[in-house]
Design an enzyme around this catalytic site. Structure first.
Site, short mmCIF file in Angstrom:
data_model
loop_
_atom_site.label_atom_id
_atom_site.label_comp_id
_atom_site.label_asym_id
_atom_site.label_seq_id
_atom_site.Cartn_x
_atom_site.Cartn_y
_atom_site.Cartn_z
N TYR A 91 1.69 9.48 -8.64
CA TYR A 91 2.08 8.07 -8.54
C TYR A 91 2.93 7.68 -9.75
O TYR A 91 4.02 7.11 -9.61
CB TYR A 91 0.83 7.18 -8.44
CG TYR A 91 1.11 5.71 -8.63
CD1 TYR A 91 1.72 4.96 -7.61
CD2 TYR A 91 0.78 5.05 -9.82
CE1 TYR A 91 1.99 3.61 -7.78
CE2 TYR A 91 1.04 3.71 -10.00
CZ TYR A 91 1.65 2.99 -8.97
OH TYR A 91 1.92 1.64 -9.15
N1 NAP Z 1 -3.16 -1.67 -7.94
C1 NAP Z 1 -2.82 -1.88 -9.18
O1 NAP Z 1 -3.66 -2.15 -10.07
C2 NAP Z 1 -1.35 -1.84 -9.57
C3 NAP Z 1 -1.01 -2.02 -10.88
C4 NAP Z 1 0.33 -2.08 -11.23
C5 NAP Z 1 1.30 -1.94 -10.26
N2 NAP Z 1 0.97 -1.72 -8.96
C6 NAP Z 1 2.07 -1.63 -7.99
O2 NAP Z 1 2.24 -2.86 -7.35
C7 NAP Z 1 2.69 -2.62 -6.01
C8 NAP Z 1 2.41 -3.84 -5.17
O3 NAP Z 1 1.01 -4.09 -5.17
P1 NAP Z 1 0.29 -4.73 -3.89
O4 NAP Z 1 -1.14 -4.86 -4.20
O5 NAP Z 1 1.08 -5.92 -3.42
O6 NAP Z 1 0.53 -3.52 -2.83
P2 NAP Z 1 0.07 -3.36 -1.33
O7 NAP Z 1 -0.70 -4.55 -0.87
O8 NAP Z 1 -0.53 -2.00 -1.18
O9 NAP Z 1 1.47 -3.39 -0.53
C9 NAP Z 1 2.29 -2.29 -0.38
C10 NAP Z 1 3.06 -2.50 0.93
O10 NAP Z 1 3.99 -1.41 1.10
C11 NAP Z 1 4.10 -1.21 2.48
N3 NAP Z 1 4.65 0.09 2.89
C12 NAP Z 1 4.09 1.32 2.72
N4 NAP Z 1 4.85 2.25 3.30
C13 NAP Z 1 5.91 1.60 3.88
C14 NAP Z 1 7.02 2.01 4.65
N5 NAP Z 1 7.21 3.30 4.95
N6 NAP Z 1 7.91 1.08 5.08
C15 NAP Z 1 7.73 -0.23 4.78
N7 NAP Z 1 6.68 -0.70 4.05
C16 NAP Z 1 5.78 0.21 3.62
C17 NAP Z 1 2.67 -1.33 2.99
O11 NAP Z 1 2.72 -1.56 4.38
P3 NAP Z 1 1.51 -1.12 5.37
O12 NAP Z 1 0.55 -2.27 5.31
O13 NAP Z 1 2.20 -0.96 6.69
O14 NAP Z 1 0.94 0.16 4.82
C18 NAP Z 1 2.17 -2.50 2.17
O15 NAP Z 1 2.32 -3.71 2.89
C19 NAP Z 1 1.93 -1.35 -5.62
O16 NAP Z 1 2.58 -0.66 -4.60
C20 NAP Z 1 1.89 -0.58 -6.92
O17 NAP Z 1 2.98 0.31 -6.97
C21 NAP Z 1 -0.35 -1.67 -8.60
#
Ligand code: NAP
Length: 215
Positions: free
Chosen positions: A126
């Site tokens: 990641y």
């Molecule tokens: N978790 C943490 O503590 C943390 C910390 C720092 C940064 N982040 C980053 O912040 C980002 C955003 O966070 P979040 O919580 O808003 O993420 P999230 O809710 O997991 O949202 C990611 C979205 O990406 C979509 N996606 C995945 N594959 C796709 C594809 N092939 N085509 C189009 N869309 C696709 C997913 O759709 P589906 O619903 O269809 O799968 C989901 O809606 C994360 O992805 C991560 O990189 C996370």
């Protein structure tokens, strides 16, 4: 403002789309699952159904946008392969689409610490994908802003954060405040070229952003 949020059903993405729509901006969210369209419409946004990992032409979706936001992610349940196809491949596909569609403003949701050397274990793919994606965004000649949050929470937003380029300590930040920071960056063209670490803090978001621009 016409904004395309890629990964539009994501938790941060839906918050940002709602903020944009509530103030009258054209908020468009790219989703891969047509079943998610209703949630976007309920937030006041327009869904664009397209799978980032498929062959469909992303440039058509990007065309006409004043800015794009990369908010997609393969998620914690996915293996290393999808870190390459979504977290890296989706981000670079969006760069190419911006070039084809003549869109220069690109906001990236990244993560704190991705440039730190020595990541190992299950999170390493990641971090590697996010590190490469951020480098591609910086090198593409775009008006980028890269927002690197600490650990995300679902706590209510406070509108107050701590930022640094980079910060020397970790922390957590609510998804509400990440969305509000992205909105502030969209409103501040001088945040182009800025890469910031972001955690919860005591400084109002606009002032925190301004502190990085002034440097
Ligand atoms: N978790 C943490 O503590 C943390 C910390 C720092 C940064 N982040 C980053 O912040 C980002 C955003 O966070 P979040 O919580 O808003 O993420 P999230 O809710 O997991 O949202 C990611 C979205 O990406 C979509 N996606 C995945 N594959 C796709 C594809 N092939 N085509 C189009 N869309 C696709 C997913 O759709 P589906 O619903 O269809 O799968 C989901 O809606 C994360 O992805 C991560 O990189 C996370």
């Amino acid at each position: 403002m016409n904004v395309l949020v890629v990964g539009g059903h994501g938790q941060i993405a839906l918050r940002l789309l709602r903020l944009l729509a509530d103030r009258g901006d054209a908020a468009r969210g790219l989703v891969r699952n047509a079943g998610h369209a209703g949630d976007l419409e309920a937030a006041g946004a327009t869904p664009v159904v397209l799978d980032l990992e498929g062959d469909a032409d992303l440039a058509e979706a990007v065309r006409g946008a004043d800015a794009v936001v990369f908010a997609a992610g393969a998620g914690p349940g996915s293996g290393p392969e999808r870190k390459r196809t979504v977290d890296l491949g989706g981000a670079t596909k969006l760069i190419d689409a911006c070039a084809a569609a003549g869109v220069s403003r690109y906001l990236m949701i990244s993560a704190m610490g991705v440039d730190r050397p020595g990541h190992s274990g299950p999170m390493a793919p990641y971090y590697e994908a996010k590190r490469e994606a951020d480098a591609a965004v910086r090198d593409a000649g775009l008006d980028y802003t890269i927002v690197r949050p600490g650990r995300l929470t679902d706590d209510p937003g406070t509108g107050r954060v701590e930022v640094g380029s980079p910060l020397d300590h970790g922390g957590e930040v609510s998804r509400d405040d990440v969305a509000a920071t992205l909105l502030a960056a969209l409103d501040e063209p001088r945040s182009a070229g800025v890469q910031l670490d972001l955690i919860g803090g005591a400084t109002p978001i606009d002032a925190a952003l301004a502190s990085l621009i002034a440097r």
